[in-house]
Scaffold this motif. Structure first.
Motif, short mmCIF file in Angstrom:
data_model
loop_
_atom_site.label_atom_id
_atom_site.label_comp_id
_atom_site.label_asym_id
_atom_site.label_seq_id
_atom_site.Cartn_x
_atom_site.Cartn_y
_atom_site.Cartn_z
N TRP A 238 13.99 3.64 -6.76
CA TRP A 238 13.43 2.40 -6.21
C TRP A 238 13.81 2.22 -4.74
O TRP A 238 13.06 1.60 -3.97
N VAL A 239 14.95 2.76 -4.34
CA VAL A 239 15.37 2.63 -2.94
C VAL A 239 14.37 3.36 -2.03
O VAL A 239 14.01 2.86 -0.96
N GLN A 240 13.91 4.53 -2.47
CA GLN A 240 12.90 5.26 -1.70
C GLN A 240 11.58 4.50 -1.68
O GLN A 240 10.91 4.41 -0.64
N ASP A 241 11.20 3.97 -2.84
CA ASP A 241 9.94 3.23 -2.93
C ASP A 241 9.94 2.03 -1.97
O ASP A 241 8.98 1.81 -1.23
N LEU A 242 11.03 1.26 -1.99
CA LEU A 242 11.09 0.07 -1.15
C LEU A 242 11.25 0.42 0.33
O LEU A 242 10.80 -0.33 1.20
N SER A 243 11.88 1.55 0.62
CA SER A 243 12.01 1.98 2.01
C SER A 243 10.64 2.33 2.59
O SER A 243 10.33 1.97 3.74
N ALA A 244 9.81 3.02 1.81
CA ALA A 244 8.45 3.33 2.26
C ALA A 244 7.66 2.05 2.48
O ALA A 244 6.93 1.90 3.48
N ALA B 127 0.83 -1.21 0.00
CA ALA B 127 0.00 0.00 0.00
C ALA B 127 0.86 1.26 0.00
O ALA B 127 0.33 2.37 -0.04
N ALA B 128 2.18 1.10 0.04
CA ALA B 128 3.08 2.25 0.08
C ALA B 128 3.08 3.02 -1.23
O ALA B 128 2.82 2.44 -2.29
N PRO B 129 3.40 4.31 -1.17
CA PRO B 129 3.50 5.09 -2.41
C PRO B 129 4.76 4.74 -3.18
O PRO B 129 5.78 4.38 -2.59
N THR B 130 4.69 4.83 -4.51
CA THR B 130 5.88 4.63 -5.35
C THR B 130 5.87 5.66 -6.48
O THR B 130 4.80 6.05 -6.95
N ASP B 131 7.05 6.07 -6.91
CA ASP B 131 7.17 7.04 -7.99
C ASP B 131 6.56 6.49 -9.27
O ASP B 131 6.87 5.36 -9.68
N LYS B 132 5.69 7.28 -9.88
CA LYS B 132 5.00 6.88 -11.13
C LYS B 132 4.22 5.58 -10.97
O LYS B 132 3.92 4.90 -11.95
#
Length: 200
Positions: A119-125, A60-65
């Motif tokens: 992707w590092v930010q996406d997976l961290s969230a 459910a986390a946000p991801t870029d694009k």
């Protein structure tokens, strides 16, 4: 009740009364503020229903694009967990962890060019969502680093026989907390680390 717990309890009560938070909002804030890294677990398996809920929370986390560049490898048997840790004698205690979820990046669902590493930010969230869900489900969890340590990344890829498109970023150890190894939340608030407006 130790000093940190008392401070957190007072702070949460104060915030709730001042901001007039709803019961739901108070529960969310409480879950965030009382989460702690748990490294000791009892020998009790984590139910499949709870695994599903944690994975749903992670996704459910946000991801870029809205790329959703994640893939989760669930290790919940002694054999697979032992394979993950390999023959490292220092990992014998860790091999008793009931559940390990390895959070991986799928290179086929990444942004390209200069924003590829987002992707590092996406997976961290996503990983933080997973940790908070575990805490809400009365489980303990701790984030352990894999990426960007290249040798560790390669070792995990080999031990888990991951396809080449997957890059393991971290592994989350999860289980029911051992009361003999309690983990306490830390009060990390520091107003000196906050700036409003332009830097002066």
């Amino acid at each position: 009740m130790n000093k940190i717990i008392m401070t957190l309890a007072f702070m949460l009560t104060s915030i709730a009364s001042h901001a007039q938070l709803s019961t739901e909002a108070q529960a969310v804030i409480n879950n965030i503020m009382t989460r702690a890294s748990v490294r000791g677990f009892i020998e009790k398996p984590v139910e499949q229903e709870k695994i599903d809920l944690m994975l749903r929370a992670a996704m459910a986390a946000p991801t870029d694009k809205n790329k959703q560049p994640w893939h989760f490898v669930v290790l919940n048997t002694p054999e697979t967990i032992s394979s993950y840790y390999g023959d490292n004698p220092r990992a014998e205690r860790m091999k008793k962890t009931p559940l390990v979820i390895v959070v991986c990046a799928d290179t086929t669902r990444m942004q390209q060019g200069e924003v590829r590493d987002i992707w590092v930010q996406d997976l961290s969230a996503s990983t933080e969502n997973l940790l908070l869900a575990a805490h809400a489900l009365d489980l303990g969890a701790v984030w352990t680093t894999i990426y960007p340590l290249e040798k560790r990344v390669q070792d995990v890829q080999q031990r888990l026989n991951l396809p080449g498109r997957l890059i393991p970023m971290c592994a989350i150890r999860i289980g029911y907390p051992n009361p003999e190894r309690p983990a306490q939340p830390k009060d990390k608030w520091d107003e000196q680390k906050v700036t409003y407006g332009l830097w002066k």
